[in-house]
Design a protein around this motif. Structure first.
Motif, PDB file in Angstrom:
ATOM      1  N   GLU A  24      75.171-100.835  47.638  1.00 44.24           N
ATOM      2  CA  GLU A  24      75.427-100.995  46.212  1.00 44.24           C
ATOM      3  C   GLU A  24      76.769-100.353  45.866  1.00 44.24           C
ATOM      4  OE1 GLU A  24      72.188 -99.406  44.016  1.00 44.24           O
ATOM      5  OE2 GLU A  24      70.721-100.835  44.816  1.00 44.24           O
ATOM      6  N   ILE A  25      77.484-100.986  44.965  1.00 37.45           N
ATOM      7  CA  ILE A  25      78.806-100.483  44.599  1.00 37.45           C
ATOM      8  C   ILE A  25      78.729 -99.543  43.394  1.00 37.45           C
ATOM      9  CG2 ILE A  25      80.068-102.434  45.532  1.00 37.45           C
ATOM     10  CD1 ILE A  25      80.240-103.587  42.714  1.00 37.45           C
ATOM     11  N   LYS A  26      79.733 -98.673  43.323  1.00 36.89           N
ATOM     12  CA  LYS A  26      79.894 -97.758  42.194  1.00 36.89           C
ATOM     13  C   LYS A  26      81.187 -98.102  41.460  1.00 36.89           C
ATOM     14  CE  LYS A  26      77.644 -94.108  44.898  1.00 36.89           C
ATOM     15  NZ  LYS A  26      77.832 -92.786  45.552  1.00 36.89           N
ATOM     16  N   THR A  27      81.503 -97.325  40.450  1.00 29.63           N
ATOM     17  CA  THR A  27      82.726 -97.542  39.691  1.00 29.63           C
ATOM     18  C   THR A  27      83.948 -97.498  40.610  1.00 29.63           C
ATOM     19  OG1 THR A  27      81.717 -96.505  37.757  1.00 29.63           O
ATOM     20  CG2 THR A  27      84.109 -96.736  37.743  1.00 29.63           C
ATOM     21  N   ASN A  28      84.873 -98.430  40.380  1.00 29.73           N
ATOM     22  CA  ASN A  28      86.121 -98.545  41.157  1.00 29.73           C
ATOM     23  C   ASN A  28      85.875 -99.014  42.592  1.00 29.73           C
ATOM     24  OD1 ASN A  28      87.609 -97.581  38.919  1.00 29.73           O
ATOM     25  ND2 ASN A  28      87.261 -95.466  39.558  1.00 29.73           N
ATOM     26  N   GLU A  29      84.791 -99.737  42.784  1.00 32.28           N
ATOM     27  CA  GLU A  29      84.484-100.309  44.091  1.00 32.28           C
ATOM     28  C   GLU A  29      84.194-101.793  43.957  1.00 32.28           C
ATOM     29  OE1 GLU A  29      82.454 -96.507  46.438  1.00 32.28           O
ATOM     30  OE2 GLU A  29      81.149 -98.018  45.512  1.00 32.28           O
ATOM     31  N   VAL A  30      84.336-102.502  45.082  1.00 25.48           N
ATOM     32  CA  VAL A  30      83.953-103.918  45.149  1.00 25.48           C
ATOM     33  C   VAL A  30      83.051-104.126  46.355  1.00 25.48           C
ATOM     34  CG1 VAL A  30      86.018-104.770  43.979  1.00 25.48           C
ATOM     35  CG2 VAL A  30      86.022-104.526  46.473  1.00 25.48           C
ATOM     36  N   ARG A  82      90.370-112.533  47.378  1.00 23.96           N
ATOM     37  CA  ARG A  82      90.455-112.403  48.839  1.00 23.96           C
ATOM     38  C   ARG A  82      91.095-111.055  49.158  1.00 23.96           C
ATOM     39  NH1 ARG A  82      91.424-117.109  51.849  1.00 23.96           N
ATOM     40  NH2 ARG A  82      93.291-116.134  52.691  1.00 23.96           N
ATOM     41  N   ILE A  83      90.393-110.235  49.907  1.00 21.52           N
ATOM     42  CA  ILE A  83      90.961-108.938  50.262  1.00 21.52           C
ATOM     43  C   ILE A  83      90.714-108.625  51.741  1.00 21.52           C
ATOM     44  CG2 ILE A  83      90.568-108.057  47.912  1.00 21.52           C
ATOM     45  CD1 ILE A  83      88.523-106.125  49.271  1.00 21.52           C
ATOM     46  N   ALA A  84      91.559-107.738  52.234  1.00 23.42           N
ATOM     47  CA  ALA A  84      91.389-107.196  53.578  1.00 23.42           C
ATOM     48  C   ALA A  84      91.345-105.681  53.472  1.00 23.42           C
ATOM     49  CB  ALA A  84      92.534-107.640  54.486  1.00 23.42           C
ATOM     50  N   ILE A  96      80.241-105.238  52.804  1.00 24.47           N
ATOM     51  CA  ILE A  96      80.790-103.890  52.885  1.00 24.47           C
ATOM     52  C   ILE A  96      81.295-103.467  51.511  1.00 24.47           C
ATOM     53  CG2 ILE A  96      83.048-104.781  53.591  1.00 24.47           C
ATOM     54  CD1 ILE A  96      83.450-102.189  55.196  1.00 24.47           C
ATOM     55  N   VAL A  97      81.106-102.198  51.177  1.00 23.87           N
ATOM     56  CA  VAL A  97      81.649-101.628  49.952  1.00 23.87           C
ATOM     57  C   VAL A  97      83.078-101.160  50.230  1.00 23.87           C
ATOM     58  CG1 VAL A  97      81.480 -99.759  48.267  1.00 23.87           C
ATOM     59  CG2 VAL A  97      79.408-100.928  49.055  1.00 23.87           C
ATOM     60  N   VAL A  98      84.026-101.639  49.415  1.00 20.77           N
ATOM     61  CA  VAL A  98      85.427-101.285  49.592  1.00 20.77           C
ATOM     62  C   VAL A  98      85.934-100.604  48.319  1.00 20.77           C
ATOM     63  CG1 VAL A  98      87.759-102.133  50.046  1.00 20.77           C
ATOM     64  CG2 VAL A  98      85.798-103.235  51.146  1.00 20.77           C
ATOM     65  N   PRO A  99      86.362 -99.352  48.386  1.00 22.03           N
ATOM     66  CA  PRO A  99      87.002 -98.717  47.229  1.00 22.03           C
ATOM     67  C   PRO A  99      88.271 -99.483  46.855  1.00 22.03           C
ATOM     68  CG  PRO A  99      86.428 -97.085  48.900  1.00 22.03           C
ATOM     69  CD  PRO A  99      86.261 -98.435  49.537  1.00 22.03           C
ATOM     70  N   ALA A 103      91.544-101.504  49.146  1.00 24.12           N
ATOM     71  CA  ALA A 103      91.589-102.960  49.238  1.00 24.12           C
ATOM     72  C   ALA A 103      93.035-103.446  49.318  1.00 24.12           C
ATOM     73  CB  ALA A 103      90.899-103.583  48.032  1.00 24.12           C
ATOM     74  N   ILE A 104      93.268-104.419  50.196  1.00 27.96           N
ATOM     75  CA  ILE A 104      94.591-105.030  50.351  1.00 27.96           C
ATOM     76  C   ILE A 104      94.448-106.514  50.020  1.00 27.96           C
ATOM     77  CG2 ILE A 104      96.463-105.573  51.948  1.00 27.96           C
ATOM     78  CD1 ILE A 104      95.605-103.099  53.569  1.00 27.96           C
ATOM     79  N   PRO A 105      94.909-106.946  48.843  1.00 26.82           N
ATOM     80  CA  PRO A 105      94.778-108.368  48.495  1.00 26.82           C
ATOM     81  C   PRO A 105      95.607-109.235  49.436  1.00 26.82           C
ATOM     82  CG  PRO A 105      96.178-107.226  46.908  1.00 26.82           C
ATOM     83  CD  PRO A 105      95.594-106.172  47.791  1.00 26.82           C
ATOM     84  N   ILE A 106      95.058-110.374  49.800  1.00 27.87           N
ATOM     85  CA  ILE A 106      95.778-111.294  50.687  1.00 27.87           C
ATOM     86  C   ILE A 106      95.882-112.655  50.012  1.00 27.87           C
ATOM     87  CG2 ILE A 106      95.240-110.121  52.852  1.00 27.87           C
ATOM     88  CD1 ILE A 106      92.944-112.052  53.280  1.00 27.87           C
ATOM     89  N   SER A 107      97.022-113.284  50.190  1.00 26.34           N
ATOM     90  CA  SER A 107      97.273-114.585  49.572  1.00 26.34           C
ATOM     91  C   SER A 107      96.615-115.686  50.401  1.00 26.34           C
ATOM     92  CB  SER A 107      98.777-114.828  49.479  1.00 26.34           C
ATOM     93  OG  SER A 107      99.325-115.014  50.776  1.00 26.34           O
ATOM     94  N   GLU A 108      96.663-116.889  49.859  1.00 28.94           N
ATOM     95  CA  GLU A 108      96.112-118.041  50.569  1.00 28.94           C
ATOM     96  C   GLU A 108      96.892-118.314  51.853  1.00 28.94           C
ATOM     97  OE1 GLU A 108      93.441-119.747  49.917  1.00 28.94           O
ATOM     98  OE2 GLU A 108      92.933-118.900  47.951  1.00 28.94           O
TER      99      GLU A 108
END
Length: 319
Positions: A24-30, A82-84, A96-99, A103-108
């Protein structure tokens, strides 16, 4: 959700693909649905009990992957993004929970497989060549384990800077892999490799050695010229011996350590370094070999494959 886990330390046989509780995610997480997960030697070391692990058994290894945001409590990322990530624990699972900071956004333009293939190894190579030691035009660089993932990328970055690159490998059948990265010389790590390096450098030694083996640290110093540098960033061959500061003084040589997490200290650093890496790939300066892919449920086979040294490409896990 399903996850690749282990509850005791040992070989690949301790791995189990089982049902675990969805996080489960918390604030400022995805919450990210993993599309591809990167398998690294660090995961093998954790499975063996050599590296620190978070949490209680069953343990979930893995720190690197890429996927799609399915839940968000972040102002920066929304569902569908989309993130890495490259430094988030418990990656060997469907979710996976990622703070948000990690997170590193990735383009198409960057597919999930590429992101999971290059981030950990590529960011490591990037800081080694730019921060641990700033490689310059005309210098000679020696890279241990040059046929590995970090070594292949590091070789290409150093060549792009105008350096002469000498690559080392234990395996004779991986010499061509080193040459395929545009390295100038590929040498097998045998009883005569020190003499070969000295011969290549006309007796002068190299400007910098990138040593990820550890047990070879004194040999690395032996082929480094006076005023040269040894960058120690791994110990795949065992712990290094203690270094005598008097030796460093007498030869004006430098020993420096390298650890990726010392550089990925905030979101801005992750973004700028990742963007620089993706730019090198987009321009064709760094070329990445096609990865080898296993299902996450076949994690035992993937660990056996990587640990057995069967591949010179990145090994990926797909949930």
């Amino acid at each position: 959700m399903k996850a690749l886990t282990f509850s005791s330390f040992g070989g690949p046989e301790v791995l189990d693909y089982i049902e675990v509780q969805k996080p489960e995610i918390k604030t400022n997480e995805v919450l990210v649905e993993n599309k591809v997960i990167g398998l690294n030697f660090a995961d093998i070391y954790r499975r063996k009990g050599n590296y620190h692990l978070k949490g209680q058994p069953p343990f979930i290894a893995g720190y690197e992957g890429a996927g799609v945001v399915v839940e968000s409590k972040s102002d920066l990322y929304k569902v569908g993004d989309r993130i890495a990530y490259t430094d988030v624990p418990f990656a060997n699972a469907e979710f996976i929970v990622v703070p948000e900071e990690h997170a590193i956004p990735i383009s198409e333009k960057v597919n999930f497989s590429l992101a999971a293939t290059v981030l950990l190894q590529g960011l490591t190579a990037h800081y080694l060549a730019n921060d641990s030691y700033q490689v310059k035009h005309g210098e000679t660089v020696l890279i241990h384990a040059a046929s590995g993932g970090v070594g292949q990328i590091l070789s290409q970055i150093c060549k792009s800077k105008g350096a002469t690159v000498i690559g080392l490998t234990r395996s004779e059948n991986k010499l061509q892999t080193i040459l395929d990265t545009n390295a100038d010389h590929a040498i097998q790590l045998d009883d005569n490799w020190l003499n070969k390096v000295i011969e290549i450098t006309d007796g002068n030694g190299v400007d910098v050695v990138y040593d990820s083996v550890g047990a070879t640290i004194m040999d690395s110093f032996e082929v480094t010229k006076d005023t040269g540098t040894v960058v120690f960033y791994g110990m795949s061959g065992g712990d290094p011996v203690a270094i005598d500061p008097r030796m460093l003084m007498d030869t004006s040589k430098t020993l420096t350590g390298g650890y990726l997490w010392s550089y990925l200290v905030n979101h801005e650093e992750r973004m700028s370094r990742a963007n620089a890496l993706f730019e090198l790939i987009e321009k064709g300066i760094v070329k990445i070999k096609e990865p080898v892919t296993f299902k996450l449920s076949d994690g035992k086979k993937a660990h056996e494959y990587l640990e057995g040294g069967q591949s010179s490409s990145k090994v990926l896990l797909v949930p």
